[in-house]
Design a protein around this motif. Sequence first.
Motif, PDB file in Angstrom:
ATOM      1  N   ASP A 154      35.092  29.802  26.199  1.00 16.62           N
ATOM      2  CA  ASP A 154      34.003  28.832  26.073  1.00 16.62           C
ATOM      3  C   ASP A 154      34.064  27.753  27.154  1.00 16.62           C
ATOM      4  O   ASP A 154      33.232  26.858  27.177  1.00 16.62           O
ATOM      5  N   HIS A 155      35.070  27.848  28.036  1.00 17.57           N
ATOM      6  CA  HIS A 155      35.141  26.996  29.229  1.00 17.57           C
ATOM      7  C   HIS A 155      35.175  27.921  30.445  1.00 17.57           C
ATOM      8  O   HIS A 155      36.106  28.729  30.582  1.00 17.57           O
ATOM      9  N   VAL A 156      34.196  27.821  31.301  1.00 18.06           N
ATOM     10  CA  VAL A 156      34.144  28.724  32.444  1.00 18.06           C
ATOM     11  C   VAL A 156      35.349  28.537  33.355  1.00 18.06           C
ATOM     12  O   VAL A 156      35.807  29.486  34.003  1.00 18.06           O
ATOM     13  N   GLU A 157      35.896  27.321  33.408  1.00 16.66           N
ATOM     14  CA  GLU A 157      37.060  27.079  34.261  1.00 16.66           C
ATOM     15  C   GLU A 157      38.214  28.014  33.892  1.00 16.66           C
ATOM     16  O   GLU A 157      38.846  28.627  34.759  1.00 16.66           O
ATOM     17  N   GLU A 158      38.493  28.135  32.595  1.00 21.30           N
ATOM     18  CA  GLU A 158      39.593  29.000  32.162  1.00 21.30           C
ATOM     19  C   GLU A 158      39.274  30.464  32.457  1.00 21.30           C
ATOM     20  O   GLU A 158      40.153  31.236  32.852  1.00 21.30           O
ATOM     21  N   ALA A 159      38.013  30.862  32.271  1.00 22.71           N
ATOM     22  CA  ALA A 159      37.610  32.235  32.574  1.00 22.71           C
ATOM     23  C   ALA A 159      37.790  32.546  34.055  1.00 22.71           C
ATOM     24  O   ALA A 159      38.214  33.644  34.435  1.00 22.71           O
ATOM     25  N   VAL A 160      37.473  31.579  34.908  1.00 20.99           N
ATOM     26  CA  VAL A 160      37.664  31.750  36.350  1.00 20.99           C
ATOM     27  C   VAL A 160      39.142  31.986  36.659  1.00 20.99           C
ATOM     28  O   VAL A 160      39.508  32.854  37.449  1.00 20.99           O
ATOM     29  N   TRP A 161      40.017  31.205  36.016  1.00 21.08           N
ATOM     30  CA  TRP A 161      41.453  31.388  36.226  1.00 21.08           C
ATOM     31  C   TRP A 161      41.893  32.793  35.797  1.00 21.08           C
ATOM     32  O   TRP A 161      42.703  33.424  36.475  1.00 21.08           O
ATOM     33  N   ALA A 162      41.346  33.266  34.684  1.00 24.42           N
ATOM     34  CA  ALA A 162      41.691  34.612  34.211  1.00 24.42           C
ATOM     35  C   ALA A 162      41.249  35.663  35.222  1.00 24.42           C
ATOM     36  O   ALA A 162      41.999  36.598  35.547  1.00 24.42           O
ATOM     37  N   VAL A 163      40.023  35.521  35.716  1.00 24.78           N
ATOM     38  CA  VAL A 163      39.504  36.486  36.695  1.00 24.78           C
ATOM     39  C   VAL A 163      40.358  36.490  37.952  1.00 24.78           C
ATOM     40  O   VAL A 163      40.701  37.555  38.490  1.00 24.78           O
ATOM     41  N   GLU A 164      40.711  35.306  38.425  1.00 20.89           N
ATOM     42  CA  GLU A 164      41.515  35.220  39.655  1.00 20.89           C
ATOM     43  C   GLU A 164      42.849  35.933  39.495  1.00 20.89           C
ATOM     44  O   GLU A 164      43.326  36.595  40.428  1.00 20.89           O
ATOM     45  N   VAL A 165      43.452  35.828  38.332  1.00 17.77           N
ATOM     46  CA  VAL A 165      44.715  36.528  38.090  1.00 17.77           C
ATOM     47  C   VAL A 165      44.492  38.036  37.984  1.00 17.77           C
ATOM     48  O   VAL A 165      45.187  38.831  38.631  1.00 17.77           O
ATOM     49  N   LEU A 166      43.526  38.440  37.179  1.00 17.03           N
ATOM     50  CA  LEU A 166      43.300  39.866  36.936  1.00 17.03           C
ATOM     51  C   LEU A 166      42.879  40.609  38.199  1.00 17.03           C
ATOM     52  O   LEU A 166      43.195  41.797  38.365  1.00 17.03           O
ATOM     53  N   LYS A 167      42.187  39.946  39.102  1.00 12.27           N
ATOM     54  CA  LYS A 167      41.760  40.599  40.343  1.00 12.27           C
ATOM     55  C   LYS A 167      42.947  40.970  41.227  1.00 12.27           C
ATOM     56  O   LYS A 167      42.837  41.872  42.078  1.00 12.27           O
ATOM     57  N   THR A 168      44.077  40.323  41.037  1.00  9.56           N
ATOM     58  CA  THR A 168      45.253  40.679  41.841  1.00  9.56           C
ATOM     59  C   THR A 168      45.776  42.065  41.481  1.00  9.56           C
ATOM     60  O   THR A 168      46.602  42.623  42.209  1.00  9.56           O
ATOM     61  N   SER A 169      45.302  42.623  40.375  1.00  4.85           N
ATOM     62  CA  SER A 169      45.724  43.966  39.965  1.00  4.85           C
ATOM     63  C   SER A 169      45.084  45.058  40.804  1.00  4.85           C
ATOM     64  O   SER A 169      45.552  46.202  40.810  1.00  4.85           O
ATOM     65  N   GLY A 170      43.976  44.711  41.479  1.00  6.78           N
ATOM     66  CA  GLY A 170      43.235  45.715  42.224  1.00  6.78           C
ATOM     67  C   GLY A 170      42.245  46.484  41.376  1.00  6.78           C
ATOM     68  O   GLY A 170      41.531  47.362  41.871  1.00  6.78           O
ATOM     69  N   LYS A 171      42.170  46.162  40.083  1.00  7.86           N
ATOM     70  CA  LYS A 171      41.243  46.851  39.176  1.00  7.86           C
ATOM     71  C   LYS A 171      39.943  46.067  39.006  1.00  7.86           C
ATOM     72  O   LYS A 171      39.878  44.868  39.291  1.00  7.86           O
ATOM     73  N   THR A 172      38.927  46.769  38.542  1.00  8.87           N
ATOM     74  CA  THR A 172      37.644  46.136  38.233  1.00  8.87           C
ATOM     75  C   THR A 172      37.838  45.110  37.118  1.00  8.87           C
ATOM     76  O   THR A 172      38.596  45.336  36.173  1.00  8.87           O
ATOM     77  N   VAL A 173      37.126  43.995  37.217  1.00  6.71           N
ATOM     78  CA  VAL A 173      37.235  42.933  36.214  1.00  6.71           C
ATOM     79  C   VAL A 173      35.847  42.557  35.698  1.00  6.71           C
ATOM     80  O   VAL A 173      34.943  42.244  36.479  1.00  6.71           O
ATOM     81  N   GLY A 174      35.699  42.590  34.400  1.00  6.41           N
ATOM     82  CA  GLY A 174      34.508  42.063  33.746  1.00  6.41           C
ATOM     83  C   GLY A 174      34.866  40.738  33.100  1.00  6.41           C
ATOM     84  O   GLY A 174      36.024  40.524  32.706  1.00  6.41           O
ATOM     85  N   ALA A 175      33.909  39.829  32.994  1.00  6.86           N
ATOM     86  CA  ALA A 175      34.179  38.520  32.390  1.00  6.86           C
ATOM     87  C   ALA A 175      33.004  38.112  31.521  1.00  6.86           C
ATOM     88  O   ALA A 175      31.862  38.072  31.990  1.00  6.86           O
ATOM     89  N   THR A 176      33.290  37.818  30.243  1.00  7.88           N
ATOM     90  CA  THR A 176      32.233  37.395  29.329  1.00  7.88           C
ATOM     91  C   THR A 176      32.597  36.059  28.686  1.00  7.88           C
ATOM     92  O   THR A 176      33.742  35.846  28.283  1.00  7.88           O
ATOM     93  N   LEU A 177      31.610  35.193  28.603  1.00  6.82           N
ATOM     94  CA  LEU A 177      31.789  33.873  28.010  1.00  6.82           C
ATOM     95  C   LEU A 177      31.155  33.837  26.627  1.00  6.82           C
ATOM     96  O   LEU A 177      30.121  34.477  26.392  1.00  6.82           O
ATOM     97  N   CYS A 178      31.754  33.084  25.710  1.00  7.71           N
ATOM     98  CA  CYS A 178      31.131  32.898  24.389  1.00  7.71           C
ATOM     99  C   CYS A 178      30.394  31.559  24.412  1.00  7.71           C
ATOM    100  O   CYS A 178      30.830  30.575  23.805  1.00  7.71           O
ATOM    101  N   ILE A 179      29.281  31.539  25.135  1.00  9.31           N
ATOM    102  CA  ILE A 179      28.508  30.310  25.307  1.00  9.31           C
ATOM    103  C   ILE A 179      27.065  30.535  24.869  1.00  9.31           C
ATOM    104  O   ILE A 179      26.613  31.672  24.715  1.00  9.31           O
ATOM    105  N   SER A 180      26.355  29.444  24.695  1.00  8.74           N
ATOM    106  CA  SER A 180      24.944  29.489  24.313  1.00  8.74           C
ATOM    107  C   SER A 180      24.075  29.286  25.549  1.00  8.74           C
ATOM    108  O   SER A 180      24.584  29.032  26.643  1.00  8.74           O
ATOM    109  N   PRO A 181      22.757  29.357  25.392  1.00 11.36           N
ATOM    110  CA  PRO A 181      21.879  29.043  26.527  1.00 11.36           C
ATOM    111  C   PRO A 181      22.068  27.621  27.053  1.00 11.36           C
ATOM    112  O   PRO A 181      21.638  27.306  28.165  1.00 11.36           O
ATOM    113  N   HIS A 182      22.725  26.748  26.261  1.00  6.01           N
ATOM    114  CA  HIS A 182      22.976  25.382  26.699  1.00  6.01           C
ATOM    115  C   HIS A 182      24.114  25.310  27.714  1.00  6.01           C
ATOM    116  O   HIS A 182      24.273  24.287  28.389  1.00  6.01           O
ATOM    117  N   GLY A 183      24.933  26.364  27.807  1.00  6.29           N
ATOM    118  CA  GLY A 183      26.040  26.357  28.740  1.00  6.29           C
ATOM    119  C   GLY A 183      27.393  26.346  28.059  1.00  6.29           C
ATOM    120  O   GLY A 183      27.488  26.530  26.832  1.00  6.29           O
TER     121      GLY A 183
END
Length: 368
Positions: A154-183
């Motif tokens: 629910d915080h994009v900052e933390e999701a970004v950190w997760a993506v940055e780590v997972l991308k070091t694996s060389g594998k495809t990464v999907g990222a989904t947020l549990c947010i509303s249209p409000h952000g």
Amino acid sequence: MESKRKDILERLNAGEVLVGDGGYVMQLERRGYVKGGNWTPEAAVEHPEAVRQLHREFLRAGANVIQTFTFYCSEDKLELSHVTGITGAQINEAACDLAREVANEGNALVAGGVSMTPCYVKTHSETEVKAIFKKQMDDFLKKDIDFFIAEFFDHVEEAVWAVEVLKTSGKTVGATLCISPHGDMNGVPPGECAVRLVKAGADIVGINCHLDPMTGVRTVKLMKEGLEKAGLKAHLMVQPLGFHTPECNHTGYLSLPEFPFALETRAITRWDIHKYAREAYNAGIRYIGGCCGFEAYHIRAIAEELAAERGFLPPASEKHGLWGAALEMHTKPWVRARARREYWENLLPASGRPKCPSMATPADEEEG
């Protein structure tokens, strides 16, 4: 010789529609294998047969992707939930084995899942949070997974950190947020959230959990608009909540008075799912699944609605008359009359609870 599995990006780039699986923690809580409140996945070690069965139900219903049952499997979350005698590594590795076993029964892909951490809210330390994600990623890389999904942030900052780590694996990464249209919880709009995720390296972006299917699609549309304005491209996915949340509040179903043990009256019908699947497809979303509240019959409804686009029906449709067709055999004429699409598409279901409201005041709005 076993043929090589097609990478998820190869499949999405070719225009294939992928059906995701459904919700695990709520289903397994109702079945007696997960403790409500903790929502931790130690059942992968304690009761593997229960997790395996749920995987199989989703696969039979038409899922192309089986996610590892590793929600909330960071060591800090397990410690807070008083899970003892079982480590995060044991859960991660057992969950990967279960998912791969079942996925191989139907040529499905396995997604290793990581989710938000208590550490982020407590410390906001990028170094500490990334170390947690790195530890989980290393567990997954010991096993046969196809790609990663960073979900339930629910915080994009933390999701970004997760993506940055997972991308070091060389594998495809999907990222989904549990947010509303409000952000997100800091008010970052969905479009900007998507831009940040893609710039961090996410190949697939979207929404999961917290709010109902149509709200989820609406939020993904906003993410798509943000990417287009920024000149960025990514595949889109949506795995929303399986309950009606017309209140559309900022924190979703967590703030509803019925959460988590009285949500049944808000359950989405299979016919609601047909509308959702079509809306998602028309919005350009090609990875369509579900989260909490989504059962196997909901996943089957996605697969049936998009059968023409996918070119086949799932095995579970062998026991299901499309749009109620099997009701033609019923002895009662008024039931036989329901064996048609128009009836189910236009039905306004009654709740059977005459003294209950149709909507509630979410706690986050009361506090506001």
